[in-house]
Design an enzyme around this catalytic site. Structure first.
Site, mmCIF file in Angstrom:
data_model
loop_
_atom_site.group_PDB
_atom_site.id
_atom_site.type_symbol
_atom_site.label_atom_id
_atom_site.label_comp_id
_atom_site.label_asym_id
_atom_site.label_seq_id
_atom_site.Cartn_x
_atom_site.Cartn_y
_atom_site.Cartn_z
ATOM 1 N N CYS A 174 0.850 -1.191 0.000
ATOM 2 C CA CYS A 174 0.000 0.000 0.000
ATOM 3 C C CYS A 174 0.894 1.253 0.000
ATOM 4 O O CYS A 174 1.587 1.493 -0.980
ATOM 5 C CB CYS A 174 -0.950 -0.064 1.195
ATOM 6 S SG CYS A 174 -2.276 1.143 1.177
ATOM 7 N N ASP A 231 -9.339 -2.643 -7.379
ATOM 8 C CA ASP A 231 -8.840 -1.634 -6.446
ATOM 9 C C ASP A 231 -9.445 -0.279 -6.801
ATOM 10 O O ASP A 231 -9.167 0.271 -7.863
ATOM 11 C CB ASP A 231 -7.320 -1.579 -6.536
ATOM 12 C CG ASP A 231 -6.673 -0.745 -5.448
ATOM 13 O OD1 ASP A 231 -7.332 0.190 -4.943
ATOM 14 O OD2 ASP A 231 -5.512 -1.000 -5.118
ATOM 15 N N HIS A 263 -7.725 -4.031 -3.491
ATOM 16 C CA HIS A 263 -6.587 -3.483 -2.769
ATOM 17 C C HIS A 263 -6.339 -4.330 -1.523
ATOM 18 O O HIS A 263 -7.263 -4.772 -0.860
ATOM 19 C CB HIS A 263 -6.880 -2.036 -2.360
ATOM 20 C CG HIS A 263 -5.688 -1.317 -1.834
ATOM 21 N ND1 HIS A 263 -4.749 -0.737 -2.644
ATOM 22 C CD2 HIS A 263 -5.276 -1.093 -0.552
ATOM 23 C CE1 HIS A 263 -3.811 -0.172 -1.894
ATOM 24 N NE2 HIS A 263 -4.105 -0.379 -0.630
#
Length: 294
Positions: A174, A231, A263
């Site tokens: 991330c 995502d 995600h």
């Protein structure tokens, strides 16, 4: 009255944190024992993968980083080194149990894995109760240049504490995925990077002057990037843009898209965990490091 739609990750956060159930006591105890407080984070009642520490040297470490000694979590084989090094770059939630487990997974594969606290100067995400607040009060204040210096310090610490400085890798998730791409353009001693769903494009700002797509010509080590087709924060269009730019530059770096993944698909503590994508991507990550001398 208009309804404000929450960020999907914030919805996960809210749904997972009404209280800490009793079946997580062991999970919490592990965090406390390792020297890190439990973050009030989007951590599910159970993680799918729990990597034991048997045969490993694990625990909290102190990493000298210029004006500050920062905390970190280290895992490495118990045998004689030096071991190849993989630096693990945290999500916005800090070095919680899942990040520590990633270090242990890498240690089981033969690496000295170390996750430094790259937010040490700006604040502790574990003490903040919402994602927007974490971003506003901590993440938005972290300069890329500071992160690069702290990763350099972490690499130096690893080399002096059982690691092989000539076999250096980095992986991040991330927020840390974007940092992985940046570090590949920063350190000429890096052998390879693996970036997990890190942002690729964006507007330049004082603390974040460049993004991965701006640095393709500057990469000093090849990066393998993993992304999810569902995502909502990283559009497929930006992944396609990065892929096209890498191809045009004849870069050794690659991006891989999992069409059905969201995600955070490797993070088995999140509802977005995708077992199929995770099972395919993790061996590819290890093979990428091996292929490039880490």
């Amino acid at each position: 009255m208009d309804t404000i739609q929450k960020d999907p990750l914030q919805q996960q956060f809210d749904s997972l944190n009404p209280a800490i159930p009793t079946d997580r006591r062991g999970f919490i105890a592990g965090l406390v024992a390792s020297g890190f407080a439990l973050a009030v984070q989007p951590v599910a009642a159970q993680t799918v993968i729990k990597t034991p520490a048997d045969g490993l040297v694990t625990g909290a470490v102190d990493i000298p980083a210029g004006d500050l000694t920062i905390r970190g979590y280290r895992a490495m084989p118990a045998g004689k080194g030096p071991f190849p090094v993989v630096m693990v770059v945290e999500e916005i939630f800090g070095i919680h149990e899942w990040v520590q487990d990633i270090c242990r997974r890498l240690a089981k594969a033969g690496y000295l894995a170390v996750a430094p606290d790259l937010f040490a100067r700006q604040g502790d995400p574990s003490k903040i109760d919402s994602i927007p607040k974490i971003i506003e009060t901590v993440i938005s204040k972290v300069p890329d240049a500071q992160v690069m210096r702290d990763l350099d310090a972490t690499a130096a610490w690893a080399a002096a504490n059982g690691g092989d400085a000539t076999r250096l890798g980095v992986t991040g998730f991330c927020w840390g995925g974007r940092i992985t791409w940046l570090y590949a353009a920063h350190n000429p001693k890096l052998k390879a990077g693996v970036a997990w769903y890190g942002r690729l494009v964006g507007q330049p700002a004082e603390l974040t002057p460049k993004h991965p797509i701006d640095l393709i010509g500057a990469f000093k080590a090849p990066v393998l990037g993993f992304y999810g087709g569902k995502d909502q924060g990283i559009p497929v269009a930006s992944v396609d843009q990065m892929q096209a730019a890498l191809k045009a530059a004849d870069s050794k770096s690659e991006v891989r898209l999992y069409a059905e993944a969201d995600h955070g698909f490797l993070a088995d503590y999140r509802p977005s965990y995708n077992p199929a994508a995770a099972a395919d991507a993790w061996p590819r990550a290890l093979a990428w490091f091996k292929q490039h001398g880490v």
